[in-house]
Every structure is written in C-alpha cells, then in structure tokens.
Design a protein around this motif. Structure first.
Motif, PDB file in Angstrom:
ATOM      1  N   SER A   1      -4.185  -0.739  -4.011  1.00 54.04           N
ATOM      2  CA  SER A   1      -3.640   0.315  -2.986  1.00 54.04           C
ATOM      3  C   SER A   1      -4.826   1.196  -3.085  1.00 54.04           C
ATOM      4  CB  SER A   1      -2.550   0.259  -1.821  1.00 54.04           C
ATOM      5  OG  SER A   1      -1.893   0.828  -2.746  1.00 54.04           O
ATOM      6  N   GLU A   2      -5.319   2.157  -3.911  1.00 55.47           N
ATOM      7  CA  GLU A   2      -5.623   2.897  -4.591  1.00 55.47           C
ATOM      8  C   GLU A   2      -6.790   3.588  -3.116  1.00 55.47           C
ATOM      9  OE1 GLU A   2      -7.357   5.350  -8.528  1.00 55.47           O
ATOM     10  OE2 GLU A   2      -6.421   3.810  -9.220  1.00 55.47           O
ATOM     11  N   GLY A   3      -6.579   4.297  -3.220  1.00 53.83           N
ATOM     12  CA  GLY A   3      -8.078   4.449  -1.870  1.00 53.83           C
ATOM     13  C   GLY A   3      -7.607   4.344  -0.581  1.00 53.83           C
ATOM     14  N   GLU A   4      -6.594   4.047  -0.269  1.00 53.08           N
ATOM     15  CA  GLU A   4      -6.295   3.199   1.219  1.00 53.08           C
ATOM     16  C   GLU A   4      -5.597   4.303   1.750  1.00 53.08           C
ATOM     17  OE1 GLU A   4      -5.389  -0.846   1.114  1.00 53.08           O
ATOM     18  OE2 GLU A   4      -6.698  -1.791  -0.644  1.00 53.08           O
TER      19      GLU A   4
ATOM     20  N   PRO B   1       1.069  -1.057   0.355  1.00 59.57           N
ATOM     21  CA  PRO B   1       0.162   0.188   0.074  1.00 59.57           C
ATOM     22  C   PRO B   1       1.016   0.885  -0.174  1.00 59.57           C
ATOM     23  CG  PRO B   1      -0.107  -0.847   2.513  1.00 59.57           C
ATOM     24  CD  PRO B   1       0.572  -1.860   1.320  1.00 59.57           C
ATOM     25  N   GLU B   2       2.053   0.902   0.257  1.00 60.60           N
ATOM     26  CA  GLU B   2       2.698   2.844   0.427  1.00 60.60           C
ATOM     27  C   GLU B   2       3.755   3.214  -0.602  1.00 60.60           C
ATOM     28  OE1 GLU B   2       5.019  -0.378   2.836  1.00 60.60           O
ATOM     29  OE2 GLU B   2       2.779   0.301   4.141  1.00 60.60           O
ATOM     30  N   TRP B   3       3.977   4.029  -1.090  1.00 60.42           N
ATOM     31  CA  TRP B   3       5.059   3.912  -2.172  1.00 60.42           C
ATOM     32  C   TRP B   3       6.357   4.251  -1.443  1.00 60.42           C
ATOM     33  CZ3 TRP B   3       2.978   5.615  -6.769  1.00 60.42           C
ATOM     34  CH2 TRP B   3       2.608   6.644  -6.437  1.00 60.42           C
TER      35      TRP B   3
ATOM     36  N   VAL C   1      -1.361  -2.209 -13.122  1.00 64.95           N
ATOM     37  CA  VAL C   1      -1.032  -3.070 -12.071  1.00 64.95           C
ATOM     38  C   VAL C   1      -0.251  -2.130 -10.845  1.00 64.95           C
ATOM     39  CG1 VAL C   1       0.225  -5.126 -11.401  1.00 64.95           C
ATOM     40  CG2 VAL C   1      -0.515  -5.394 -12.856  1.00 64.95           C
ATOM     41  N   VAL C   2       0.705  -1.524 -10.990  1.00 69.64           N
ATOM     42  CA  VAL C   2       1.507  -0.145 -10.618  1.00 69.64           C
ATOM     43  C   VAL C   2       0.956   1.160 -10.733  1.00 69.64           C
ATOM     44  CG1 VAL C   2       3.219  -0.997  -9.600  1.00 69.64           C
ATOM     45  CG2 VAL C   2       3.542   0.347 -11.546  1.00 69.64           C
ATOM     46  N   GLU C   3       0.705   2.388  -9.181  1.00 68.10           N
ATOM     47  CA  GLU C   3       0.958   3.772 -10.111  1.00 68.10           C
ATOM     48  C   GLU C   3       2.347   3.881  -9.553  1.00 68.10           C
ATOM     49  OE1 GLU C   3      -2.760   5.751  -8.090  1.00 68.10           O
ATOM     50  OE2 GLU C   3      -2.251   4.016  -6.595  1.00 68.10           O
ATOM     51  N   LEU C   4       2.703   4.834 -10.374  1.00 67.08           N
ATOM     52  CA  LEU C   4       4.093   5.653 -10.498  1.00 67.08           C
ATOM     53  C   LEU C   4       4.235   7.165 -10.176  1.00 67.08           C
ATOM     54  CD1 LEU C   4       5.214   4.470 -13.871  1.00 67.08           C
ATOM     55  CD2 LEU C   4       6.209   3.456 -11.688  1.00 67.08           C
ATOM     56  N   ARG C   5       5.129   6.911  -8.819  1.00 71.88           N
ATOM     57  CA  ARG C   5       4.395   9.172  -8.700  1.00 71.88           C
ATOM     58  C   ARG C   5       6.367   9.549  -8.696  1.00 71.88           C
ATOM     59  NH1 ARG C   5       4.076  10.211  -2.435  1.00 71.88           N
ATOM     60  NH2 ARG C   5       6.194   9.370  -2.436  1.00 71.88           N
ATOM     61  N   GLN C   6       6.684  10.593  -9.564  1.00 68.22           N
ATOM     62  CA  GLN C   6       8.336  11.196 -10.026  1.00 68.22           C
ATOM     63  C   GLN C   6       8.000  12.217  -9.371  1.00 68.22           C
ATOM     64  OE1 GLN C   6      10.310  10.916 -13.314  1.00 68.22           O
ATOM     65  NE2 GLN C   6      12.419  11.098 -12.270  1.00 68.22           N
ATOM     66  N   GLU C   7       8.971  13.522  -8.060  1.00 70.72           N
ATOM     67  CA  GLU C   7       8.451  14.947  -8.014  1.00 70.72           C
ATOM     68  C   GLU C   7       9.577  15.822  -9.035  1.00 70.72           C
ATOM     69  OE1 GLU C   7       6.777  15.594  -5.157  1.00 70.72           O
ATOM     70  OE2 GLU C   7       6.643  13.212  -4.783  1.00 70.72           O
ATOM     71  N   GLN C   8      10.036  15.847  -9.328  1.00 71.08           N
ATOM     72  CA  GLN C   8      10.437  16.603 -10.523  1.00 71.08           C
ATOM     73  C   GLN C   8      11.423  15.265 -11.305  1.00 71.08           C
ATOM     74  OE1 GLN C   8      12.757  19.054  -7.998  1.00 71.08           O
ATOM     75  NE2 GLN C   8      14.316  17.851  -7.565  1.00 71.08           N
ATOM     76  N   ALA C   9      11.836  16.472 -12.919  1.00 70.72           N
ATOM     77  CA  ALA C   9      12.814  15.364 -13.510  1.00 70.72           C
ATOM     78  C   ALA C   9      13.863  15.039 -12.344  1.00 70.72           C
ATOM     79  CB  ALA C   9      12.557  16.379 -14.619  1.00 70.72           C
ATOM     80  N   PHE C  10      14.466  13.735 -12.672  1.00 71.04           N
ATOM     81  CA  PHE C  10      16.033  12.808 -12.244  1.00 71.04           C
ATOM     82  C   PHE C  10      15.343  12.508 -10.662  1.00 71.04           C
ATOM     83  CE2 PHE C  10      17.231  15.488 -16.056  1.00 71.04           C
ATOM     84  CZ  PHE C  10      17.208  14.386 -16.763  1.00 71.04           C
TER      85      PHE C  10
ATOM     86  N   PRO D   1      14.089  10.375  -7.646  1.00 72.45           N
ATOM     87  CA  PRO D   1      13.280   9.242  -7.644  1.00 72.45           C
ATOM     88  C   PRO D   1      12.052   8.555  -7.735  1.00 72.45           C
ATOM     89  CG  PRO D   1      14.172   9.632  -5.320  1.00 72.45           C
ATOM     90  CD  PRO D   1      14.232  11.086  -6.270  1.00 72.45           C
ATOM     91  N   ILE D   2      12.470   7.367  -8.466  1.00 74.52           N
ATOM     92  CA  ILE D   2      10.451   6.849  -9.304  1.00 74.52           C
ATOM     93  C   ILE D   2      10.551   6.181  -7.447  1.00 74.52           C
ATOM     94  CG2 ILE D   2       9.572   5.935 -10.768  1.00 74.52           C
ATOM     95  CD1 ILE D   2      11.891   6.812 -12.654  1.00 74.52           C
ATOM     96  N   TYR D   3       9.034   6.298  -7.653  1.00 76.13           N
ATOM     97  CA  TYR D   3       8.252   6.023  -6.335  1.00 76.13           C
ATOM     98  C   TYR D   3       6.791   5.108  -7.264  1.00 76.13           C
ATOM     99  CZ  TYR D   3      11.082   8.431  -3.280  1.00 76.13           C
ATOM    100  OH  TYR D   3      11.697   8.697  -2.148  1.00 76.13           O
ATOM    101  N   LEU D   4       6.776   3.672  -6.585  1.00 76.40           N
ATOM    102  CA  LEU D   4       5.793   2.944  -7.386  1.00 76.40           C
ATOM    103  C   LEU D   4       5.276   1.793  -5.687  1.00 76.40           C
ATOM    104  CD1 LEU D   4       6.935  -0.309  -8.370  1.00 76.40           C
ATOM    105  CD2 LEU D   4       8.699   0.894  -7.758  1.00 76.40           C
ATOM    106  N   ARG D   5       3.502   1.968  -6.326  1.00 77.73           N
ATOM    107  CA  ARG D   5       3.031   1.059  -5.690  1.00 77.73           C
ATOM    108  C   ARG D   5       1.973   0.495  -6.098  1.00 77.73           C
ATOM    109  NH1 ARG D   5      -1.979   5.156  -1.958  1.00 77.73           N
ATOM    110  NH2 ARG D   5      -2.239   6.129  -3.964  1.00 77.73           N
ATOM    111  N   SER D   6       1.618  -0.507  -5.181  1.00 74.23           N
ATOM    112  CA  SER D   6       0.745  -2.012  -6.316  1.00 74.23           C
ATOM    113  C   SER D   6      -0.866  -0.823  -6.420  1.00 74.23           C
ATOM    114  CB  SER D   6       0.158  -2.661  -5.348  1.00 74.23           C
ATOM    115  OG  SER D   6      -1.162  -3.346  -5.310  1.00 74.23           O
ATOM    116  N   ARG D   7      -1.780  -0.663  -7.373  1.00 71.91           N
ATOM    117  CA  ARG D   7      -2.760  -0.369  -7.631  1.00 71.91           C
ATOM    118  C   ARG D   7      -3.703  -0.285  -6.848  1.00 71.91           C
ATOM    119  NH1 ARG D   7      -4.573   3.594 -11.667  1.00 71.91           N
ATOM    120  NH2 ARG D   7      -6.392   3.428 -12.152  1.00 71.91           N
TER     121      ARG D   7
END
Length: 77
Positions: free
Chosen positions: A74-77, A18-20, A55-64, A66-72
C-alpha cells in the motif's frame, strides 16, 4: 502460538491493508493472560520478520508507544 503460525496469520489478515493498524489489533482473542503475552511476543517476532522480508512497514512514535503496521504493497497510496 509459534512465530511461524503468527507469520501465517498476520499475512492472511494483512492482505493489502492500506491503513496503519496497531499490532494489538491483530492479536487473537485470548482470555488467559499468559497465552495473550505469548501471542503478543510471537506476533512481534512475526512482524519483525515480515518487515525484514519487505512485506510490512512498521511505525512507532516513541519508545514504549504502540507499534503500527501496514502492508508494504500500500506504500505510496
């Protein structure tokens, strides 16, 4: 590591996480710098494919950053 192997490995490790978490946390422990770069590239490709499949969600705050992911699932939890 092939992209297909990375997809299988990431799918097993993600479960319903569930967590990034940083993509780097899912890399196999490798001492060889070349093998580590290859694993990073394969995991990045696998992450994009898993995101495409929903299957997963991706997040990246800015160019270059770190890339974060979590299981899709877990969305909304």
């Amino acid at each position: 590591i092939s992209v297909e192997e990375a997809i299988e490995r990431l799918s097993r490790l993600l479960g319903s996480m569930p967590e990034w978490k940083s993509l780097a946390e899912y890399l196999p422990a490798l001492d060889n710098p070349l093998a580590r770069r290859s694993a990073l590239a394969a995991n990045f490709g696998a992450t994009l494919e898993l995101a495409k499949r929903g299957v997963v969600e991706l997040r990246q705050e800015q160019a270059f950053a770190p890339i974060y992911l979590r299981s899709r699932s877990s969305e909304g939890e």
